[in-house]
Design a protein around this motif. Structure first.
Motif, short mmCIF file in Angstrom:
data_model
loop_
_atom_site.label_atom_id
_atom_site.label_comp_id
_atom_site.label_asym_id
_atom_site.label_seq_id
_atom_site.Cartn_x
_atom_site.Cartn_y
_atom_site.Cartn_z
N GLN A 119 56.46 36.69 43.06
CA GLN A 119 56.65 37.72 44.07
C GLN A 119 55.34 38.51 44.21
N PHE A 178 53.96 42.23 45.87
CA PHE A 178 54.40 43.54 46.34
C PHE A 178 53.19 44.37 46.74
N GLN A 213 52.41 48.46 46.71
CA GLN A 213 52.89 49.79 46.35
C GLN A 213 52.08 50.83 47.11
N PRO A 240 51.03 54.89 48.29
CA PRO A 240 50.68 56.05 47.46
C PRO A 240 51.89 56.85 46.98
N ARG A 241 53.02 56.77 47.70
CA ARG A 241 54.23 57.48 47.26
C ARG A 241 54.91 56.77 46.10
N GLY A 242 54.58 55.50 45.93
CA GLY A 242 55.16 54.73 44.84
C GLY A 242 56.12 53.65 45.26
N SER A 243 56.51 53.64 46.51
CA SER A 243 57.48 52.64 46.99
C SER A 243 56.86 51.24 46.93
N LEU A 244 57.67 50.30 46.47
CA LEU A 244 57.24 48.90 46.38
C LEU A 244 57.81 48.14 47.57
N ASN A 302 58.29 44.54 49.37
CA ASN A 302 58.23 43.10 49.12
C ASN A 302 57.37 42.42 50.19
N PHE A 305 55.98 38.87 49.62
CA PHE A 305 56.34 37.45 49.57
C PHE A 305 57.16 37.15 48.33
N PHE A 354 50.67 44.10 43.66
CA PHE A 354 51.14 43.52 42.41
C PHE A 354 51.70 42.13 42.66
N LEU A 360 61.20 40.25 35.04
CA LEU A 360 60.07 40.05 35.94
C LEU A 360 58.86 40.69 35.27
N PHE A 390 55.01 41.83 35.53
CA PHE A 390 54.05 42.21 36.56
C PHE A 390 52.62 42.06 36.05
N GLY A 391 51.73 41.74 36.98
CA GLY A 391 50.31 41.84 36.69
C GLY A 391 49.87 43.30 36.67
N GLN A 392 48.59 43.52 36.38
CA GLN A 392 48.09 44.88 36.26
C GLN A 392 47.80 45.51 37.61
N TYR A 424 62.94 49.79 35.74
CA TYR A 424 61.54 49.59 35.41
C TYR A 424 60.89 50.95 35.20
N THR A 480 50.99 49.37 35.24
CA THR A 480 51.83 48.35 35.84
C THR A 480 53.30 48.65 35.56
N GLN A 529 59.71 46.17 32.74
CA GLN A 529 61.16 46.18 32.81
C GLN A 529 61.75 46.78 31.54
N PHE A 546 56.94 56.88 36.37
CA PHE A 546 57.68 56.56 37.58
C PHE A 546 58.75 55.54 37.21
N PRO A 559 63.28 53.54 45.87
CA PRO A 559 62.13 54.41 46.13
C PRO A 559 61.53 55.05 44.89
N ARG A 573 60.04 60.17 40.12
CA ARG A 573 58.84 60.55 39.36
C ARG A 573 59.24 61.59 38.33
#
Lengths: 109, 115
Positions: free
Chosen positions: A33, A35, A37, A39-43, A45, A47, A86, A97, A99-101, B36, B43, B46, B88, B108, B111
């Motif tokens: 996957q 993603f 992200q 600046p507000r933090g929302s991820l 999707n 692919f 990410f 799942l 995640f990469g850095q 998460y 990063t 989970q 977060f 969403p 924080r």
């Protein structure tokens, strides 16, 4: 060691140019996957891939399971593409799942 | 369409105080649910996952616990916050139909700042 490694860690792009982000896996994985992200933090999707290629607008992603890597290509970068990208892959049997850095992308005018 | 809601949006709490974060998903029955955590600039990691009501598996403890009291609800809590809990927190879901490799979708986030 890291099971999911992303490169580069940061990238600055001129508006209108192209670039590619990469994700290397040290474990066998069947899906990837990507993603974004904001600046507000929302991820968001971008692919969800099995081995192969998908395209969506100016974004294209490829997953090569045999060589254990995935790439995300950004064409004609726009300011709104800025953020942290990410990649993530399922590792282990716990729906985990990993995640990469992340790659911090800044698109500049 | 499925929607995922997290509450609160943000919290500032004192070290040693209790915490409860919530996540609700609408429009999807019997989802797999996940918590998460993301340190500032880091990063995602989970913490927990759940495939059904009353069943939660821990991936990384971090002195937190999780519960799934309803099919559409996932709760993250602790009785005593540590400074290291700052960050977060994101809730995610996936379809149980697709097993371990299902696409995950994220809420969403909340924080949390621990002082």
């Amino acid at each position: 060691g890291d099971q999911v490694k992303q490169s580069p860690s940061a990238l600055s792009l001129q508006e209108g140019t192209n670039s590619a982000l990469r994700c290397n896996f040290s474990i066998a994985t069947t899906t990837v996957q990507w993603f974004l992200q904001n600046p507000r933090g929302s991820l968001m999707n971008l692919f969800y891939l099995v081995p192969g290629t998908k395209e969506n607008g100016r974004l294209k992603s490829t997953f090569n399971s045999k060589e254990s890597y995935s790439t995300l290509h950004i064409r004609d970068a726009q300011l709104e593409d800025s953020g942290t990208y990410f990649c993530a892959a399922p590792t282990g049997g716990n729906n985990k799942l990993t995640f990469g850095q992340g790659t911090v992308l800044s698109v500049i005018p | 369409a499925q929607t995922i809601h997290q509450w609160p949006v943000a919290e500032i709490k004192a070290v040693g105080s209790p915490l409860s974060l919530g996540c609700t998903i609408k429009g999807k029955s019997s989802p797999n649910l996940y918590w998460y955590w993301q340190a500032t600039g880091g990063t995602l990691q989970q913490l927990f996952y759940s495939i059904t009501v009353g069943q939660v598996e821990s991936v990384v403890q971090l002195n937190l616990s999780a519960s799934r009291p309803k099919d559409d609800q996932f709760i993250l809590s602790t009785e005593k916050l540590l400074l290291s809990h700052s960050g977060f927190y994101l809730c995610a879901w996936s379809s149980r139909d697709w097993g371990n490799y299902a696409e995950q979708f994220f809420g969403p986030g909340t924080r949390l700042t621990v002082l």
